[in-house]
Design an enzyme around this catalytic site. Structure first.
Site, short mmCIF file in Angstrom:
data_model
loop_
_atom_site.label_atom_id
_atom_site.label_comp_id
_atom_site.label_asym_id
_atom_site.label_seq_id
_atom_site.Cartn_x
_atom_site.Cartn_y
_atom_site.Cartn_z
N GLU A 94 28.03 2.12 45.79
CA GLU A 94 27.16 2.62 44.71
C GLU A 94 26.36 3.79 45.28
O GLU A 94 25.31 3.59 45.89
CB GLU A 94 26.20 1.51 44.27
CG GLU A 94 26.89 0.25 43.76
CD GLU A 94 27.20 0.31 42.28
OE1 GLU A 94 27.01 1.40 41.69
OE2 GLU A 94 27.64 -0.70 41.73
ZN LIG Z 1 30.19 1.71 38.06
#
Ligand SMILES: [Zn+2]
Length: 433
Positions: free
Chosen positions: A391
């Site tokens: 992320e």
């Molecule tokens: Zn995502």
């Protein structure tokens, strides 16, 4: 994230819940959401800066004093890939599945030792979620840097991290297969509308659009059956209008079929990153429940545990307590590479990335990383794949927190590219076979 928190955030945000699932699950991002104010982030490129494959992309690690001011559009991702092929002779491919809107999904293979698809041991997938802007760019520019550095026998620098020319050759020798843009319909729609669009663009019954591709993989996909009723609804949704709608069947979508096709075709892939945004962290398997290494029979294939899977507070081995099985040595390697990835992301971008087991956030179903890691449990003839969700970034102010400012867009390229480099070195050290 508790429902009451979600509701209070929704009240503060014009986009409401649409942007609060499910990459933004930790407490730290809430401040960023609350703080955001009207700005739309880095503009999207118009036209084709790579001129149909005649101008080659070059990343940020092989040059200094450069700032990219626009995000690549889907045409540019494809022409950039063609330019890498034209310039460096890499082999590109298209997957056998066209998207709902008729787009082709492109990929390529780079480096490796030996011949055939078995030479490629690391798989990078980009932009499966449409609005996570810069995901495809991060992958394309990284490969461009590796190829430039290899050809010119130079090193690469990202933030505080410098890699030597010799390390470039080591990284390439791992063999990389990559799809920079795995959700072209979703990205085209998101870029043209600025609607903070996450899913693909399949028309659903009831008039809504899109399947959450990262809930469509064949790993405890049938979450209403596979999870305890108290947690099932947070892992995905059966509602077509939901941001986490899992589709009509596992692998119902051409985009997820395409990713499965890469694993089936490049059968020796050992390491996998699915590149998402944002929360500034690295997640490793499992995402279904806490890990345990004591009870091999206590695993996602065993329906005895369907009614308790996903409850994180129970104790495996006591009563019907459940944890997802990870052989101890695999668990050690899963975490070790996650740590290296996070260290590269941190050094490259200058902000601290964490690494966690995915279920620490909350249980998920049908996700790409768990599917990749589950393949050798479901079918022992298949290769073990250590699989990660990265992320990148830390969210932005503006109408959609996934749209980075110019500064953050450039920072994300440096962060992910150092992370990818560190990952290739870690994979090589931990084992490609
Ligand atoms: Zn995502």
């Amino acid at each position: 994230m508790k429902a009451s928190v979600l509701l209070s955030l929704a009240a503060l945000s014009s986009t409401g819940l649409a942007c609060l699932l499910p990459e933004e699950r930790d407490g730290t991002m809430m401040h960023r959401v609350v703080r955001r104010q009207g700005q739309s982030g880095t503009p999207i490129g118009t036209g084709d800066r790579f001129s149909g494959g005649s101008v080659v992309p070059r990343g940020l690690g092989s040059q200094t004093g450069v700032t990219f001011s626009t995000i690549l559009n889907p045409t540019e991702i494809v022409s950039g890939l063609k330019a890498l092929s034209n310039t460096y002779g890499i082999t590109t491919f298209t997957t056998p599945y066209k998207t709902y809107n008729g787009a082709t999904i492109y990929g390529a293979q780079v480096g490796g030792t030996g011949s055939g698809t078995g030479a490629y041991k690391v798989f990078f997938n980009g932009n499966i979620h449409a609005r996570e802007r810069g995901s495809a760019d991060n992958v394309l520019y990284f490969i461009a840097d590796l190829l430039y550095a290899n050809k010119n026998n130079v090193g690469l620098t990202y933030g505080s991290k410098t890699y030597t020319a010799a390390q470039v050759k080591t990284a390439l020798a791992a063999g990389i297969v990559f799809i920079p843009l795995s959700n072209p319909d979703g990205v085209a729609y998101d870029q043209s509308t600025g609607s903070c669009w996450r899913k693909n663009r399949r028309p659903n019954s009831g008039g809504s659009y899109g399947v959450d591709l990262n809930r469509n993989f064949d790993f405890v996909w049938d979450f209403t059956k596979k999870f305890a009723s108290s947690v099932a609804g947070s892992t995905a949704s059966t509602s077509p209008s939901s941001e986490t709608y899992h589709g009509t069947a596992a692998f119902s979508e051409p985009e997820t079929k395409s990713i499965k096709w890469v694993f089936d075709t490049y059968a020796k892939v050992r390491w996998f990153i699915d590149l998402h945004s944002y929360t500034g962290d690295v997640l490793y398997s499992w995402g279904s429940d806490d890990n345990q290494s004591k009870y091999p029979y206590m695993n996602f294939l065993n329906s005895t545990y369907d009614s308790v899977r996903g409850i994180l507070t129970d104790t495996p081995g006591s009563g019907k307590g459940y944890g997802e099985y990870v052989p101890a040595a695999e668990g050690t390697a899963n975490a070790a590479a996650a740590q290296r990835l996070a260290s590269g992301l941190t050094a490259g971008g200058g902000k601290t990335y964490g690494y966690y087991q995915a279920s620490d956030l909350y249980p998920t179903s049908g996700a790409s990383d768990d599917y990749a890691y589950s393949r050798h449990f479901a079918d022992p003839s298949k290769n073990l794949v250590h699989a990660y969700t990265v992320e990148f970034g830390f969210g932005s102010s503006g109408s959609c927190p996934f749209y980075p400012s110019v500064a953050n867009y450039n920072e994300n390229i440096r962060a992910t590219n150092a992370g990818f480099f560190e990952f290739l070195l870690a994979a090589t050290e931990l084992g490609l076979e």
